[in-house]
Each structure stands twice: as structure tokens, then as C-alpha cells.
Scaffold this motif. Sequence first.
Motif, PDB file in Angstrom:
ATOM      1  N   ASN A   1      20.206  66.281  58.999  1.00  0.00           N
ATOM      2  CA  ASN A   1      21.066  66.588  57.987  1.00  0.00           C
ATOM      3  C   ASN A   1      21.302  68.120  57.714  1.00  0.00           C
ATOM      4  O   ASN A   1      21.764  68.807  56.623  1.00  0.00           O
ATOM      5  CB  ASN A   1      20.779  66.179  56.422  1.00  0.00           C
ATOM      6  CG  ASN A   1      20.987  64.610  56.558  1.00  0.00           C
ATOM      7  OD1 ASN A   1      22.057  64.015  57.116  1.00  0.00           O
ATOM      8  ND2 ASN A   1      20.340  63.920  55.569  1.00  0.00           N
TER       9      ASN A   1
ATOM     10  N   GLU B   1      14.923  69.227  52.623  1.00  0.00           N
ATOM     11  CA  GLU B   1      15.445  67.901  51.946  1.00  0.00           C
ATOM     12  C   GLU B   1      14.242  67.090  51.318  1.00  0.00           C
ATOM     13  O   GLU B   1      13.117  67.299  51.828  1.00  0.00           O
ATOM     14  CB  GLU B   1      16.285  67.131  53.173  1.00  0.00           C
ATOM     15  CG  GLU B   1      16.740  65.824  52.747  1.00  0.00           C
ATOM     16  CD  GLU B   1      17.150  65.161  53.932  1.00  0.00           C
ATOM     17  OE1 GLU B   1      18.319  64.766  54.003  1.00  0.00           O
ATOM     18  OE2 GLU B   1      16.392  64.526  54.747  1.00  0.00           O
TER      19      GLU B   1
ATOM     20  N   HIS C   1      15.279  62.915  59.692  1.00  0.00           N
ATOM     21  CA  HIS C   1      16.198  62.957  59.040  1.00  0.00           C
ATOM     22  C   HIS C   1      16.722  63.996  58.296  1.00  0.00           C
ATOM     23  O   HIS C   1      17.974  64.454  58.296  1.00  0.00           O
ATOM     24  CB  HIS C   1      15.955  61.974  57.479  1.00  0.00           C
ATOM     25  CG  HIS C   1      17.015  61.354  56.947  1.00  0.00           C
ATOM     26  ND1 HIS C   1      17.444  62.101  55.597  1.00  0.00           N
ATOM     27  CD2 HIS C   1      17.803  60.355  56.909  1.00  0.00           C
ATOM     28  CE1 HIS C   1      18.481  61.572  55.125  1.00  0.00           C
ATOM     29  NE2 HIS C   1      18.840  60.406  55.771  1.00  0.00           N
TER      30      HIS C   1
END
Length: 291
Positions: free
Chosen positions: A172, A137, A168
Motif C-alpha cells: 500500500n 500503516e 501489506h
Amino acid sequence: MDQREGWIWFDGELKPWKDAKVHVLTHGLHYASSVFEGERAYGGEIFKSREHTERLIRSAATLDMPFPYSVDEIEAAKQLVLEKNGLVDAYVRPVAWRGSEELSVPARNNKVHVAIAAWVWPSYFSVEEKLKGIRLEWSKWKRPSPETIPSSAKAAGLYMICTLSKDHAMANGFADALMLDYRGYVAEATGANVFFVKGKDITTPTPDCFLNGITRQTLIALARENGYTVTERHIKPEELGQFDECFLTGTAAEVTPVSLIGENTFTPGEACRTLIDAYARAVTPRKAAAE
Ligand code: PMP
């Protein structure tokens, strides 16, 4: 983690793992006056051991921490930790930090402590499994300017951004995050450097505001030995579409192919396979390779 069996080298002596503790008013805990290393032993030998020890001492010097041991003393201590714990293939974690004599921003009266722990951490994945690649990401956090923080040190303070980014990403469903730098160029993953491949040309970001990894430097040499050209330059995120393959490098990550970064997809292929093999040969101790 703190309740394991085993031994940790702590300020010059081996302590039972469970007793290797620090006080809550430790300067390193409150103000990040702490530097560390991450190393791997293969077949009982730590790969590039001296380079890691030298980097640890350099990182301490960058943070104005008088380091109380020589390179040779740390080399011997790391070996002792492996032997005392009966470890052959292991991760080794030296750390140095300011102690608890005084608790305020200045730190010069605080003693510098050093500890070394090690634990089993085999390379879990087969080459075929690795070649599926991991998904990254984009992080919203940026690597800061070297005028903001001493970014060539492997210092605890630099890892706040990495932990935020990786947590984070994992929440996700991604394996890791890729960070841009303060200028918007591609920088690194949260514990590894990044490389991009097009045909026989390999491109990697210039390490001018993040760690110039020991694995990164090894991979650049191995890639050249294997007929690739390697260019270090600033890379914009919008350039990623032109590359075919991508991989991360780091002591823990070794060579880890990447299949996706944000909107960009990559197909791990010949370069990833060649360099995974070349790195595996490079880290195998000479005596084991000869058997
Ligand atoms: N960048 C970061 C932020 C890291 O934590 C690491 C791992 N030490 C690396 C790059 C790769 O460094 P090395 O190859 O020396 O392990």
C-alpha cells in the motif's frame, strides 16, 4: 541469497555459503522451532555483541531448545565469520533450530543446530534523508498475549504476524506497519520498537508482550543522558495526536524518524536529530572514534 560467495559458520565449522543447507523435513521449518538474532558490526565490532548472544541463548531456553554452545564460543564464532568474510560494517545473523531426525509436533529428539551468517549492510541514509521520516500503516494483526506465545523470545513463530503486516504495508506504499497489542495498546513496528516525543518528554510502550529491543534499551539511556525524561507506559492509539515526533529503534533500523502513522502526522526535529547523533556515536567502536 543462497548463491552468494562467502562463508557461513554451521554447527562449529565454516562452510562455503552455497553449501550451508538444511533438509526439507527440518522441524524448525515445519513448526517454527527456531530462534535467531540480528546484529550489526560497526568498524569490525559488533555493537552489544554479548547481549545479543545472551538473548539468543535465552530465546532457545524459552523454546526448551538445549543450546549446544557457550556465550564465549558464539562470540568467537561471530568474530570468525566477520574475519573470514572480510567484513567490517555488516549485519550478523545467528540462528538456532531443531533438525530433521523426527517430524511431528514433539521435538525433544531433534538435534539443535546453530549457524551464523554475515553480509554487508551499511547505514544507507544521510541524517537529512532520515529526518524526512517514514510512513507507517496500522496493521490489522495484533501482538499476542504472553500467555499465547512466549513474546520475549526472538523466535521465528512471532514473525509470521510481522511479515503479513509489513508485506501489506509495503503493497500500500508505506515503509512499515505499526501493530497494536491484544489489548489495543500501541506495540511495535515489524522489526523495531517505537518512541513518541513531546518537548523534552519521551514516551514508549511498556514491553510486556513484545521484544524489549537492545536498541530500545540503549536509546532510553541515551535519551536520559541527553536531558529527556523517558516514560514506559501503555499508549492508546487515540493519544498519538498529542506527540510532536516519533521514531523507531532497532538493530537494522537504528534510529528511524517517522512522519506518519495512519491519520497522525509527526515532524522529525530536535529529538530525532539529537538521538540519531547520540546513537551513531554509541555504536562507533572506541578505537575508531579515537582516530
Ligand atoms: N521488535 C521486533 C519485532 C524486532 O524484530 C526487533 C529487531 N530485532 C526489535 C523489536 C528491536 O530489537 P533490537 O533493538 O534488539 O534489534
